[in-house]
Design a protein around this motif. Structure first.
Motif, PDB file in Angstrom:
ATOM      1  N   THR B  56      51.529 -69.403 -49.447  1.00 39.97           N
ATOM      2  CA  THR B  56      51.856 -68.169 -49.034  1.00 39.97           C
ATOM      3  C   THR B  56      51.069 -67.117 -50.210  1.00 39.97           C
ATOM      4  O   THR B  56      50.281 -66.154 -49.778  1.00 39.97           O
ATOM      5  CB  THR B  56      53.181 -67.804 -49.506  1.00 39.97           C
ATOM      6  N   MET B  57      50.747 -67.440 -51.395  1.00 40.53           N
ATOM      7  CA  MET B  57      50.027 -66.908 -52.445  1.00 40.53           C
ATOM      8  C   MET B  57      48.509 -66.501 -52.026  1.00 40.53           C
ATOM      9  O   MET B  57      47.735 -65.561 -52.139  1.00 40.53           O
ATOM     10  CB  MET B  57      49.971 -67.334 -53.720  1.00 40.53           C
ATOM     11  N   GLU B  58      47.972 -67.790 -51.399  1.00 41.38           N
ATOM     12  CA  GLU B  58      46.492 -67.596 -50.999  1.00 41.38           C
ATOM     13  C   GLU B  58      46.485 -66.755 -49.807  1.00 41.38           C
ATOM     14  O   GLU B  58      45.464 -65.902 -49.573  1.00 41.38           O
ATOM     15  CB  GLU B  58      46.324 -69.015 -50.643  1.00 41.38           C
ATOM     16  N   GLU B  59      47.308 -66.733 -48.987  1.00 40.21           N
ATOM     17  CA  GLU B  59      47.382 -65.589 -47.910  1.00 40.21           C
ATOM     18  C   GLU B  59      47.411 -64.315 -48.373  1.00 40.21           C
ATOM     19  O   GLU B  59      46.967 -63.427 -47.965  1.00 40.21           O
ATOM     20  CB  GLU B  59      48.801 -65.996 -47.041  1.00 40.21           C
ATOM     21  N   LEU B  60      48.321 -64.024 -49.258  1.00 40.43           N
ATOM     22  CA  LEU B  60      48.639 -62.838 -49.751  1.00 40.43           C
ATOM     23  C   LEU B  60      47.397 -62.253 -50.451  1.00 40.43           C
ATOM     24  O   LEU B  60      46.936 -60.997 -50.454  1.00 40.43           O
ATOM     25  CB  LEU B  60      49.610 -62.710 -50.863  1.00 40.43           C
ATOM     26  N   ARG B  61      46.612 -63.063 -51.066  1.00 39.78           N
ATOM     27  CA  ARG B  61      45.363 -62.670 -51.954  1.00 39.78           C
ATOM     28  C   ARG B  61      44.220 -62.288 -50.983  1.00 39.78           C
ATOM     29  O   ARG B  61      43.342 -61.729 -51.464  1.00 39.78           O
ATOM     30  CB  ARG B  61      44.865 -63.780 -52.730  1.00 39.78           C
ATOM     31  N   LYS B  62      44.204 -62.412 -49.755  1.00 38.36           N
ATOM     32  CA  LYS B  62      43.452 -62.128 -48.735  1.00 38.36           C
ATOM     33  C   LYS B  62      43.406 -60.545 -48.803  1.00 38.36           C
ATOM     34  O   LYS B  62      42.400 -59.915 -48.089  1.00 38.36           O
ATOM     35  CB  LYS B  62      43.517 -62.726 -47.551  1.00 38.36           C
ATOM     36  N   LEU B  63      44.571 -59.894 -49.052  1.00 31.84           N
ATOM     37  CA  LEU B  63      44.652 -58.401 -49.075  1.00 31.84           C
ATOM     38  C   LEU B  63      43.859 -57.922 -50.145  1.00 31.84           C
ATOM     39  O   LEU B  63      44.070 -58.162 -51.294  1.00 31.84           O
ATOM     40  CB  LEU B  63      45.982 -58.066 -48.819  1.00 31.84           C
ATOM     41  N   ALA B  64      42.936 -57.094 -49.807  1.00 27.60           N
ATOM     42  CA  ALA B  64      42.277 -56.260 -50.910  1.00 27.60           C
ATOM     43  C   ALA B  64      43.072 -55.266 -51.717  1.00 27.60           C
ATOM     44  O   ALA B  64      44.091 -54.968 -51.357  1.00 27.60           O
ATOM     45  CB  ALA B  64      41.193 -55.635 -50.343  1.00 27.60           C
ATOM     46  N   ASP B  65      42.809 -54.932 -52.843  1.00 34.14           N
ATOM     47  CA  ASP B  65      43.337 -53.626 -53.678  1.00 34.14           C
ATOM     48  C   ASP B  65      44.649 -54.255 -54.357  1.00 34.14           C
ATOM     49  O   ASP B  65      45.275 -53.569 -54.970  1.00 34.14           O
ATOM     50  CB  ASP B  65      43.360 -52.775 -52.839  1.00 34.14           C
ATOM     51  N   LEU B  66      44.968 -55.381 -54.064  1.00 37.20           N
ATOM     52  CA  LEU B  66      46.449 -56.040 -54.622  1.00 37.20           C
ATOM     53  C   LEU B  66      46.239 -57.023 -55.418  1.00 37.20           C
ATOM     54  O   LEU B  66      45.592 -58.123 -55.097  1.00 37.20           O
ATOM     55  CB  LEU B  66      47.553 -56.030 -53.758  1.00 37.20           C
ATOM     56  N   ASP B  67      46.838 -57.163 -56.596  1.00 41.58           N
ATOM     57  CA  ASP B  67      46.668 -58.390 -57.625  1.00 41.58           C
ATOM     58  C   ASP B  67      48.039 -59.102 -57.782  1.00 41.58           C
ATOM     59  O   ASP B  67      49.046 -58.614 -58.302  1.00 41.58           O
ATOM     60  CB  ASP B  67      45.975 -57.777 -58.830  1.00 41.58           C
ATOM     61  N   TYR B  68      48.332 -60.288 -57.159  1.00 45.34           N
ATOM     62  CA  TYR B  68      49.471 -60.921 -57.004  1.00 45.34           C
ATOM     63  C   TYR B  68      49.446 -61.992 -58.190  1.00 45.34           C
ATOM     64  O   TYR B  68      48.568 -62.691 -58.623  1.00 45.34           O
ATOM     65  CB  TYR B  68      49.736 -61.592 -55.832  1.00 45.34           C
ATOM     66  N   THR B  69      50.662 -61.749 -59.085  1.00 44.74           N
ATOM     67  CA  THR B  69      50.911 -62.947 -60.085  1.00 44.74           C
ATOM     68  C   THR B  69      52.170 -63.597 -59.887  1.00 44.74           C
ATOM     69  O   THR B  69      53.111 -62.710 -59.660  1.00 44.74           O
ATOM     70  CB  THR B  69      50.729 -62.217 -61.403  1.00 44.74           C
ATOM     71  N   LEU B  70      52.229 -64.697 -60.252  1.00 44.19           N
ATOM     72  CA  LEU B  70      53.551 -65.547 -60.030  1.00 44.19           C
ATOM     73  C   LEU B  70      54.388 -65.436 -61.477  1.00 44.19           C
ATOM     74  O   LEU B  70      53.968 -65.857 -62.612  1.00 44.19           O
ATOM     75  CB  LEU B  70      53.229 -66.744 -59.798  1.00 44.19           C
ATOM     76  N   TYR B  71      55.635 -65.019 -61.212  1.00 40.57           N
ATOM     77  CA  TYR B  71      56.821 -64.811 -62.303  1.00 40.57           C
ATOM     78  C   TYR B  71      57.699 -65.474 -61.961  1.00 40.57           C
ATOM     79  O   TYR B  71      57.947 -65.809 -60.685  1.00 40.57           O
ATOM     80  CB  TYR B  71      56.799 -63.374 -62.851  1.00 40.57           C
ATOM     81  N   THR B  72      58.684 -65.621 -62.813  1.00 40.94           N
ATOM     82  CA  THR B  72      60.158 -66.071 -62.518  1.00 40.94           C
ATOM     83  C   THR B  72      60.787 -64.835 -61.984  1.00 40.94           C
ATOM     84  O   THR B  72      60.261 -63.658 -62.066  1.00 40.94           O
ATOM     85  CB  THR B  72      60.814 -66.498 -63.798  1.00 40.94           C
TER      86      THR B  72
END
Lengths: 310, 367
Positions: B56-72
């Protein structure tokens, strides 16, 4: 010869210079005196071709220089009142720069710099930045810069302001020497009357934008020479003596200060035949007397008034 | 030439101010560029299996301009609460939740993207479930192959609300601070004229054999060149030694800066003509430079400004036009015809202000 004919300069509604006429011939030193705001600086600025007059003309050898100032600029040097030098540069660099803007050929400029340094006594200090110079040295260099292109006419605007007596003396001697040896004509403005008296052949006194007196030193002084001031020193104060002196019609402006008495008499009046019999009558011993001629400063103050100027 | 040479000699004798201002431009451009996030941070917390989460993270990272980081989950909630991120996404097996700050503008688009990802996954699961277990591996590999070589190429582009604009924080900070700070370098050059007019050097030049226009030209050329060398130096430092992308427009940017610099020289001349002392001139230039920088978009892109008043006022700042041209020849890759308007405006302002400035200066001497 530079002639200033009916020169007028108006700033909005104020006439800073009003119908001024003056001239300077080769080889003479002319003093320009006046209280602050008299119009000296504006006159100098116009003669230097820095600003255009509202009316009148400036002639060099009978030709107007208003439209073509370059002819005058070639033969005129200006020593401004301010230290107009680059403080970060050395004396040599300043002289090189100001010499090159007069388009003096390189070889000639080198010679001129050596001569000028000798004239202003700065041969030993030429590699030092000007910011490390004393006030007197800066003033001398300020003069030197104006001499580089060997001007026939030199305008010096209060060139000795704020310096020590030694530097002042050196500058005055340099001006004299320059005038005698190089036959440079000089317009000299100063508030120091003794400088003007020492240097100048002729004097113009300006006030409120106009020339109010002109002539040689003697002619200027003669304005106040219709009277002379006599100062008597008595052995002791005597009221009856003073009262009788007051009754003498030929004396005026009598002032008494303990055993000192001063009064004015007409220039050719012999005052001793009046005073000595009175002394004998009242048994007063006259210890000394002093006859005072008017100075240039007296004339200046007489003409321009003693009131403070802004 | 003599005057110009002497001006540079004076600069060499006292280079401190010039060096310090160059360092300040580099420092601020670097810090501001590094400080501003290029992508908006998004916190993600997941209760899914590790593999599914990574997918899912990989899918999300395809979106430009947003930086996803995994947290609790707890940490993700805290980050939103502290305002450090605008959005937290909570991923579950067959659903997701969003925790959104009120000022986040792209909630709907993010929702759409997440819904699409979940819909795809659920479709895939349903597709596999429709086949017997023995054939599921074969079907999965067909689906994977179809994904790798799709019938249509899908490109993610222009993720943002309203009008999309290209923004590179490093480049923007570099251009913004350079255009802003060079005003002071130019002002310093013009201040030479103000000082020389007061201390009599100017009069000495005027009564020499050099013509008045030559004196003006020499001083203005010096002022222009001192500013231009500074800009070239700063751009070179960032181009060769700092990782700033000029998008192939490095040389063009060195040329594009010229009209802006001419405009600032003219502006400084105008200010010098209406101020009489070096102190007043410096004060006036400071008062003018800061609002020009703020209005012109030197600190932040004008595209994020919503105030109509500020946007209207921005037209009086030469920095706006300078930035437009610089961005046009780099990140925006605009056609030269598109840059004609800001270019012409800068040249027009330069001509008008220079004309007024020199005239007022000369009038003051005469009056």
């Amino acid at each position: 010869m530079i002639e200033v004919v009916n020169l007028t300069k108006s700033f909005k509604k104020v006439k800073a210079v009003n119908d001024v006429n003056l001239y300077i011939e080769p080889g003479e030193i002319v003093g320009l005196l006046g209280p602050n705001g008299a119009g000296k600086s504006t006159t100098i600025a116009m003669v230097s071709t820095l600003i255009q007059p509202t009316a009148g003309d400036i002639l060099l050898q009978q030709k107007s220089v208003l439209q073509h100032p370059i002819a005058l600029r070639n033969v005129l040097g200006v020593v401004p009142q301010d230290i107009a030098l680059y403080e970060e540069l050395t004396a040599q660099e300043n002289l090189e720069f100001f010499g090159s803007i007069h388009k003096i050929p390189k070889r000639k400029l080198k010679e001129r710099i050596e001569t000028v340094l000798q004239q202003i006594g700065l041969q030993q200090e030429l590699k030092k930045p000007v910011k490390h110079y004393s006030g007197g040295m800066k003033r001398r260099l300020n003069i030197g810069v104006a001499l580089l292109h060997e001007p026939q006419y030199l305008i010096m605007d209060e060139p000795t302001v704020g310096i020590d007596p030694q530097s002042r003396n050196y500058i005055l001697e340099t001006v004299k020497k320059l005038n005698k040896e190089a036959n440079t004509a000089i317009i000299y403005t100063s508030h120091y009357m003794e400088e003007v008296e020492y240097l100048c052949d002729r004097i113009y006194i300006m006030d409120k934008g106009q020339i109010i007196a002109t002539g040689t030193k003697e002619e200027i002084k003669a304005i106040l020479s219709s009277e002379k001031t006599i100062e008597l020193k008595l052995e002791k104060h005597s009221k009856p003596f003073v009262e009788e002196l007051l009754q003498q019609g030929v004396l005026s402006n009598i002032q008494v200060k303990e055993s000192h008495i001063s009064f004015n008499v007409a220039k050719h009046t012999d005052f001793l035949p009046i005073v000595l019999p009175l002394c004998e009558t009242h048994g007063i011993v006259l210890k000394s007397f002093h006859v005072q001629e008017p100075t240039l400063e007296d004339v200046f103050l007489h003409l321009t008034g003693r009131a403070l100027r802004n | 030439m003599t005057i110009l040479k002497t001006k540079f000699l004076l600069l060499l004798r006292r280079p401190g101010g010039y060096i310090v201002s160059t360092i300040i431009i580099c420092l601020f451009a670097y810090l501001m560029g590094a400080g501003q996030q290029g992508k908006q941070p998004i916190a993600v917390a997941s209760t899914m299996k590790e593999e599914a989460t990574a997918q899912t993270m990989e899918e999300l990272r395809k979106l430009a301009d947003l930086d996803y980081t995994l947290y609790t989950e707890q940490k993700a909630r805290q980050l939103v609460k502290d305002g450090q991120v605008d959005v937290a996404i909570f991923l579950q097996e067959d659903a997701y939740h969003l925790l959104v700050a009120v000022d986040f503008m792209d909630t709907r688009i993010l929702q759409n993207e997440l819904t699409a990802i979940y819909a795809n996954r659920l479709n895939e699961t349903a597709l596999l479930d429709a086949f017997p277990k023995a054939r599921q591996a074969e079907v999965a590999s067909i689906v994977a192959h179809a994904k790798e070589t799709p019938a249509f190429a899908i490109q993610y582009k222009g993720f943002g609300h309203e009008e999309a604009f290209k923004y590179d924080s490093k480049l923007h900070s570099l251009f913004g601070f350079t255009l802003f700070m060079v005003i002071y370098t130019v002002a310093n050059g013009v201040n030479h004229i103000v000082m020389e007019r007061r201390n009599g050097i100017w009069n000495r030049l005027i009564v020499s054999r050099i013509k008045k226009w030559e004196v003006y030209v020499a001083n203005l050329v010096y002022t222009f060149l001192s500013g231009y060398f500074q800009i070239v130096l700063v751009f070179c430092i960032f181009y060769f030694f700092v990782d700033v992308n000029f998008y192939g427009g490095f040389v063009a940017s060195l040329l594009a800066i010229i009209p802006y610099l001419l405009c600032i020289v003219a502006l400084a001349m105008f200010v010098a003509s209406i101020t009489n002392t070096p102190g007043k001139f410096n004060a006036a230039m400071t008062v003018i430079a800061v609002p020009f920088a703020m209005l012109g978009g030197a600190y932040w892109p004008l595209e994020v400004v919503s105030s109509k008043i500020i946007l209207a006022l921005s037209y009086i700042s030469p920095i706006k036009y300078g930035l437009e041209i610089l961005k046009g020849v780099t990140i925006d890759e605009s056609a030269y015809t598109a840059l004609l308007q800001p270019f012409s405006l800068l040249v027009f302002i330069a001509v008008v202000l220079m004309g007024i400035g020199i005239n007022v200066m000369e009038k003051k001497v005469e009056n």
